[in-house]
Design an enzyme around this catalytic site. Sequence first.
Site, PDB file in Angstrom:
ATOM      1  NE  ARG A 235      -3.876   1.692   2.753  1.00  0.00           N
ATOM      2  CZ  ARG A 235      -4.533   1.894   3.894  1.00  0.00           C
ATOM      3  NH1 ARG A 235      -4.105   1.316   5.012  1.00  0.00           N
ATOM      4  NH2 ARG A 235      -5.615   2.640   3.926  1.00  0.00           N
ATOM      5  CB  ILE A 236       1.694   3.756  -2.530  1.00  0.00           C
ATOM      6  CG1 ILE A 236       2.343   2.608  -3.307  1.00  0.00           C
ATOM      7  CG2 ILE A 236       2.533   5.024  -2.622  1.00  0.00           C
ATOM      8  CD1 ILE A 236       3.710   2.196  -2.799  1.00  0.00           C
TER       9      ILE A 236
ATOM     10  CG  ASN B  76       2.304  11.423  -0.393  1.00  0.00           C
ATOM     11  OD1 ASN B  76       2.186  11.549  -1.604  1.00  0.00           O
ATOM     12  ND2 ASN B  76       2.376  12.465   0.423  1.00  0.00           N
ATOM     13  N   PRO B  77       1.643   8.633  -2.969  1.00  0.00           N
ATOM     14  CG  PRO B  77      -0.115   7.991  -4.355  1.00  0.00           C
ATOM     15  CD  PRO B  77       0.168   8.638  -3.037  1.00  0.00           C
TER      16      PRO B  77
ATOM     17  CE  LYS C 148       5.133  -6.082   0.564  1.00  0.00           C
ATOM     18  NZ  LYS C 148       5.353  -7.035  -0.559  1.00  0.00           N
TER      19      LYS C 148
ATOM     20  CB  VAL D  93       9.357   3.156  -2.096  1.00  0.00           C
ATOM     21  CG1 VAL D  93       8.024   2.439  -2.164  1.00  0.00           C
ATOM     22  CG2 VAL D  93       9.173   4.570  -1.549  1.00  0.00           C
ATOM     23  N   GLY D  94      12.361   3.341  -0.234  1.00  0.00           N
ATOM     24  CA  GLY D  94      13.646   4.037  -0.293  1.00  0.00           C
ATOM     25  C   GLY D  94      14.745   3.222  -0.931  1.00  0.00           C
ATOM     26  CD  GLU D  95      17.013   1.181   1.922  1.00  0.00           C
ATOM     27  OE1 GLU D  95      17.951   1.662   2.590  1.00  0.00           O
ATOM     28  OE2 GLU D  95      15.826   1.417   2.166  1.00  0.00           O
TER      29      GLU D  95
END
Length: 760
Positions: free
Chosen positions: A648-649, A651-652, A721, A723-725
């Site tokens: 689930r994102i 903030n896109p 989850k 998304v930085g990496e």
Amino acid sequence: MIAKPTIPDLLDQSPDRPGAQIGKPVSRVDGRLKVTGAAKYAAEFNTPGLVHGYILSSAVARGRILRMDTARALALPGVLQVFTHENRPSLPWFDRRWKDDDAPKGSPFRPLYDATIHHALQPIALVVAESFELARYAARLIHVEYEADPHQTDLQAASAAAFTPGKDKGGFEPPPKPRGDADRALAEAEVSVDLEFTQAVEHHNPMEMHASTVVYHNDGTLTVHDKTQGPLNTQTYVCNVFGLPKEAVRVISPFVGGAFGSGLRPQHQLFMAMLAATTLKRSVRVELSRPQMFSFGHRPETLQRVALGARKDGTLTAIIHEAVQETSQTENYVEVVVNWSGQQYKCDNVRLDYKLARMDTHTPLDQRAPGAATGVPALEIAMDELAARLGMDPLELRLRNYTEIDPNTGKPFSSKELRACFRQGAERFGWSRRNPVPRSMRQGRQLIGWGMATGVWDAMQGQASARARLGIDGTLTVGSATADIGPGTYTAMTQIAADVLGLPLDKVSFQLGDSNLPMAPLQGGSWTVSSVGSAVKAVCDRLRERLAKLATGLNDGPLKGLKAGDLDFAGGFLVARSDPSWRLSITEVMRANDLLVLEEEALSVPYYKAQMQHKAGTHSAVFAEVRVDEDLGTVQVTRVVSAVAAGRIINPKTARSQVMGAVVWGLGMALEEETMTDQRLGRFMNHDFAEYHIPVNADVHDIDVIFVEEHDEVVNPLGAKGVGEIGIVGVPAAIANAIYHATGKRICDLPITADKILEG
């Protein structure tokens, strides 16, 4: 009290539901503060009587200090003290028993401990003066005599004595035991590849250089403004090192100008600032210069071998992945480099091996997607070479060996929409129009190449706490002692809190970067939303339950007799789902119950049982287009499409920015970033922004980010989850594979510079 986590209702996650804030592309709530300069960073906090420290660094890579003459520096008016190993006070830290929360196995480096030199640019003295300029000038007047010893900074040479590390307390997961007989399967394979890879040293180089401002109060307490990825880690560190109670030290770090792992461990400027402040009983600031940013941890240099065997139909029959990585003489810094090769594809015969080689350098340090950004590209380049030898489309080869379980553990993935990433990414990129023959696509003297790769990263959750305070006017303040190194933590947490209670965003504020706030883990590893976000949800769920109970308990209220599940929270109101005209505002509920404030605190813990039964990860498919000048060997990355499955994102908009930034860094890994060592001197030579090359605006062209829909009921209560990496992991390989497609030349030495393309 521990809040019992609840499985998210996946049918109630639509951003169009009443009061929904999660899933909306919200601009950063702290954006105005940053662009106007109102946001304060560690070196921007001022206080009366502040003095400045400047660090003197070693000129040799290994040896000892024979004599240090500080008389000329001390004679300057305004110079307060020069701290060295000869006059520093005795501290609890020097007994070598205590380490910071992110320390690997071994003995951490201790500045000014003794006369021994462990690595080039090692801090050997601190000059404290009334101004920064004076302290820097005085440092140049210090005369140091050394006895230099032979040093070892060449990984190729040091690898002969490489050793297998033991399990590390920092979370190192040793490679799994071999399955099958990979060496025999490789020898008998119908088609095989056997490649050797090198990955250069990289340095973090965030915009904000490391700094610490220690404010000394009259009562002996301290306020520490530090560039850190964990205020509580900084607090614990200084209390242990200097023998102080936690009540005497408050760490404040509201803004961090990038860190990427460099702020996970307290760096030596913090120790120096604390040493000066506690000894002189003055407020002190110590800030590193850009060259001094190359004096501590870095992404380690790595040597790898990847060998693959397959049948003619593309079915993998053997995977061998071996890595040798540098570490310091005193600590076993380890990364998960080779394990990904065992979980990425189906294969019955797998052997993975990871070793360390000791060198006379500072201990390496986690850097964005540590281990994966090094190991996965090697595997993905080898897969591309295998596809070429098979005459098979690289995407088809990956689909042929796709797996829905983690072969390393036998556990199913909690969710894995990688197939959708492949499909959507390929469609957006136009992969079906690719001519598979190398050097077949061109425009004039420009060779055009299309390459692709897979990315993977773990999805993790740690324990975290949050505190919430709801006022009668409907304003909500939530806080947790996490950090915000740039991904938009302020904004994401504000959205989560507002979403649970159905409040407008301007009614919610989130506090972080303060050791007085509830416990939170270090910000790193793409687990802040999972960990701290779950705590924010938990504490706001408690407020929601209390409000629902208060509203439905009012004898003359329109919601009397309803259950909490019968209510929506939207726009500051509690609304009956059966009839939206039945509603009460939060203010009305609290006023009717004679309450001015509602306060709660909650601890969120992982779903240990469910998570232990699954493998949780983020996945991506990266497609890249390059143009290579046939005469000059220069490379332009003209298009990148990154399709990411990350649950689930929240903030896109900010998530897209994270992936775009990671793609840019992946471009740097593939083509530019390399800290070069003069082996004769044992020191990094390009320790500045003039010669340490990173991508600039002219290097960055079209980047398209796709977030593939993915539901996950196991990973955490939010189903989100990080998304930085994941955004960086597959990028270097996709670019390297595109260069092969353009030129017909397979280059396994990153970064891929023009000389390597033109060579031969």
